[in-house]
Motif scaffolding. Structure first.
Motif, PDB file in Angstrom:
ATOM      1  N   ASP A  38       0.032  80.419  88.262  1.00  0.00           N
ATOM      2  CA  ASP A  38      -1.371  80.233  87.797  1.00  0.00           C
ATOM      3  C   ASP A  38      -2.577  79.836  88.393  1.00  0.00           C
ATOM      4  OD1 ASP A  38      -0.297  77.808  87.960  1.00  0.00           O
ATOM      5  OD2 ASP A  38      -0.091  77.503  85.779  1.00  0.00           O
ATOM      6  N   GLU A  39      -2.253  80.055  89.929  1.00  0.00           N
ATOM      7  CA  GLU A  39      -3.189  79.460  90.698  1.00  0.00           C
ATOM      8  C   GLU A  39      -4.334  80.518  91.146  1.00  0.00           C
ATOM      9  OE1 GLU A  39      -0.548  76.586  93.387  1.00  0.00           O
ATOM     10  OE2 GLU A  39      -0.613  78.703  94.145  1.00  0.00           O
ATOM     11  N   ARG A  51       4.044  76.103  93.597  1.00  0.00           N
ATOM     12  CA  ARG A  51       3.722  76.188  92.067  1.00  0.00           C
ATOM     13  C   ARG A  51       4.663  77.303  91.186  1.00  0.00           C
ATOM     14  NH1 ARG A  51       2.690  73.884  87.380  1.00  0.00           N
ATOM     15  NH2 ARG A  51       1.365  75.036  85.958  1.00  0.00           N
ATOM     16  N   LEU A  81      -6.465  76.367  86.858  1.00  0.00           N
ATOM     17  CA  LEU A  81      -6.046  75.305  87.807  1.00  0.00           C
ATOM     18  C   LEU A  81      -7.401  74.496  87.861  1.00  0.00           C
ATOM     19  CD1 LEU A  81      -4.561  74.115  90.044  1.00  0.00           C
ATOM     20  CD2 LEU A  81      -5.081  75.922  91.381  1.00  0.00           C
ATOM     21  N   PRO A 101      -9.731  78.962  97.473  1.00  0.00           N
ATOM     22  CA  PRO A 101      -8.854  78.023  98.138  1.00  0.00           C
ATOM     23  C   PRO A 101      -9.620  77.664  99.454  1.00  0.00           C
ATOM     24  CG  PRO A 101      -7.441  79.844  97.243  1.00  0.00           C
ATOM     25  CD  PRO A 101      -8.897  80.372  96.978  1.00  0.00           C
ATOM     26  N   VAL A 128      -9.703  80.946  92.594  1.00  0.00           N
ATOM     27  CA  VAL A 128      -8.802  79.818  91.898  1.00  0.00           C
ATOM     28  C   VAL A 128      -9.037  80.158  90.570  1.00  0.00           C
ATOM     29  CG1 VAL A 128      -8.540  77.315  91.489  1.00  0.00           C
ATOM     30  CG2 VAL A 128      -9.208  78.261  93.746  1.00  0.00           C
ATOM     31  N   THR A 129      -8.022  80.049  89.785  1.00  0.00           N
ATOM     32  CA  THR A 129      -8.164  80.353  88.318  1.00  0.00           C
ATOM     33  C   THR A 129      -8.770  79.404  87.420  1.00  0.00           C
ATOM     34  OG1 THR A 129      -5.855  79.314  87.827  1.00  0.00           O
ATOM     35  CG2 THR A 129      -6.075  81.786  88.339  1.00  0.00           C
ATOM     36  N   CYS A 166      -1.209  72.485  95.648  1.00  0.00           N
ATOM     37  CA  CYS A 166      -1.652  74.381  95.205  1.00  0.00           C
ATOM     38  C   CYS A 166      -1.710  74.923  96.393  1.00  0.00           C
ATOM     39  CB  CYS A 166      -2.721  74.247  94.361  1.00  0.00           C
ATOM     40  SG  CYS A 166      -4.312  73.217  95.184  1.00  0.00           S
ATOM     41  N   PHE A 167      -1.721  76.134  96.543  1.00  0.00           N
ATOM     42  CA  PHE A 167      -1.761  77.197  97.748  1.00  0.00           C
ATOM     43  C   PHE A 167      -0.909  76.946  98.776  1.00  0.00           C
ATOM     44  CE2 PHE A 167      -6.047  75.784  96.047  1.00  0.00           C
ATOM     45  CZ  PHE A 167      -6.145  76.633  94.914  1.00  0.00           C
ATOM     46  N   GLY A 171       0.869  82.689  94.716  1.00  0.00           N
ATOM     47  CA  GLY A 171      -0.304  82.117  94.010  1.00  0.00           C
ATOM     48  C   GLY A 171      -0.917  83.125  92.832  1.00  0.00           C
ATOM     49  N   GLN A 206       1.185  70.259  90.995  1.00  0.00           N
ATOM     50  CA  GLN A 206       0.330  71.267  90.694  1.00  0.00           C
ATOM     51  C   GLN A 206      -0.963  71.099  91.696  1.00  0.00           C
ATOM     52  OE1 GLN A 206      -0.868  72.019  86.561  1.00  0.00           O
ATOM     53  NE2 GLN A 206      -1.595  73.898  86.998  1.00  0.00           N
TER      54      GLN A 206
END
Length: 470
Positions: free
Chosen positions: A84-85, A418, A304, A332, A300-301, A412-413, A80, A408
């Motif tokens: 980019d997560e 991803r 995302l 997350p 989390v970015t 995610c996670f 992650g 995506q």
């Protein structure tokens, strides 16, 4: 093959089972014999079906040092951050190296990503050797367990090859051989994965062999094989395997609220193991969910967060928010139960229907069956509370971009999907170089693979290092 796992001390110890503590977390994965001993020797481990099933239960135990090799959230965190997560607030740890592509072979988390899967592979190979030509076991039990172990072995090697590239192919418990094995080629690793999964297809039944979906069945092997074929660019084969899983009608997408997807016994689960032990449920919840008003370890970015469309239930259910010093921070939240006592119980998801639908969609798009591809995407979007995709059904790139977007936000996670997707370079606009260089600095082609841990190279001088690392 790894520090503390493939050295003589562990092999000479003979892999003693610590049964009572381990198996308590396995629920009804297997029925235990009455008054099992705390330690049994290897001959006793495979003396009859009851003792064999005790060994098998240990293989599935959610404990990376004694059973399942991905029980510490390290895989989820590392991939992650590399993608980019996620970002991290742990500035004093080695975690930022994943985010900013400054990994070294001495990184402690890298060691775990290599060590625990190989430790688990030893246990899998031990079961395969222990049941082979064992006249104390029924042919049907040997057949079933061989199929299960080969699915597990395929899972470990699939993740290892996508993290490190070529890795040593360990298919026995002979440390004298394993301790000096060189890295096999990527093609050779994939050949082993597909051979194991195809053998499993010939052995496993559509029926699950235990309570819930804790051990692989036929469709588990098909789902993983579909993913493997997708990564190899074998579009028709990927489509066919995924289509068999979806068409089985064994699985259905969990209804909203979407946090039900990750509950123990989820109807979406193709393969899910029980995670609860005496002090926690999943390691993901322990690492991601902040305690009280504390700052989350992993955020989390914004990149995302901005990918979730307005009204997307996945943003509302799978991303949590806390306020620290007046600042909203997102983390997350697919797994939410930090404590062992939290209800309803969550189970650790390995494969689920939504991922298989997206595999089928991508394979269909690659075969230029664009309408069918978008149909699968829309099934998932509808469950998330969204309208149908507006992608141009006459453009393959547009449809593939829509699928990558859905992967995506849906996956995610989960299992590095991803990170692996970015490295697959599905379309020019979704490639790692294009996406990551626009989000953060430092990504180079060499960063696509993690370094082989230096501790392993010290033990095994046959291991060469990936490009870009010293």
């Amino acid at each position: 093959m790894k520090a503390r796992s493939f050295n003589k001390n562990i092999f000479n110890a003979g892999y003693l089972l610590i049964m009572l503590g381990i198996l308590a977390s396995c629920k009804k994965l297997v029925e235990l014999p009455g008054n099992p001993p705390s330690f049994i020797n290897r001959e006793q481990q495979f003396a009859d079906s009851a003792s064999v099933m005790s060994v098998v239960a240990g293989v599935y135990t959610y404990n990376q040092s004694k059973g399942f090799g991905y029980s510490d959230a390290n895989f989820t965190i590392a991939t992650g951050l590399s993608a980019d997560e996620l970002s991290t607030t742990l500035s004093s740890s080695d975690r930022p190296q994943f985010y900013n592509y400054s990994l070294t072979p001495l990184n402690g988390s890298i060691i775990g990503l290599w060590q625990y899967p190989y430790q688990a592979l030893y246990q899998v190979n031990d079961v395969l050797e222990g049941i082979s030509d064992n006249n104390k076991l029924s042919a049907s039990l040997v057949n079933q367990l061989t199929g299960e172990m080969k699915v597990l072995r395929a899972l470990y090697y699939f993740n290892l090859v996508n993290i490190f590239g070529g890795v040593p192919l360990v298919t026995s418990t002979d440390y004298r051989v394993n301790a000096r094995l060189p890295r096999a080629s990527v093609d050779a690793v994939y050949a082993q994965i597909t051979a194991d999964l195809n053998d499993a297809l010939n052995r496993l039944s559509p029926d699950y062999p235990s309570e819930a979906r804790y051990r692989p069945n036929l469709y588990t092997a098909k789902a993983l094989l579909a993913k493997v074929y997708l990564y190899q660019g074998k579009w028709q084969a990927a489509y066919d395997e995924a289509d068999d899983v979806v068409g089985s009608n064994v699985y259905r997408l969990s209804e909203v609220p979407l946090n039900a997807v990750f509950l123990d016994g989820s109807e979406e689960a193709i393969w899910q193991i029980p995670a609860k032990n005496s002090y926690q449920q999943t390691a993901e919840a322990q690492n991601f969910i902040p305690s009280g008003a504390s700052t989350p370890r992993y955020l989390v970015t914004p990149f995302l967060l901005n990918k979730f469309e307005a009204g997307d239930q996945r943003r509302q259910r799978w991303v949590g928010t806390t306020v620290v010093n007046g600042n909203p921070l997102s983390y997350p939240a697919k797994y939410r139960n930090r404590q062992a006592t939290n209800l309803p119980l969550e189970g650790y998801m390995i494969l689920r229907l939504a991922e298989v639908l997206l595999i089928r969609a991508e394979a269909a798009a690659r075969l230029n069956n664009l309408a069918n591809a978008l149909s699968d995407v829309d099934i998932i979007r509808e469950r998330a509370g969204l309208e149908a995709s507006t992608a141009d059904v006459t453009s393959q790139d547009a449809v593939l971009n829509a699928i990558m977007h859905e992967r995506q936000v849906e996956l995610c996670f989960e299992w590095g999907n991803r990170w692996f997707d970015l490295k697959r370079n599905v379309t020019p606009s979704t490639s790692a170089a294009t996406v990551l260089n626009a989000v953060k600095a430092g990504y180079t082609p060499e960063a696509a693979l993690y370094p082989v841990p230096q501790a392993q190279r010290d033990l095994n001088t046959s291991l060469d290092q990936n490009d870009g690392y010293r």
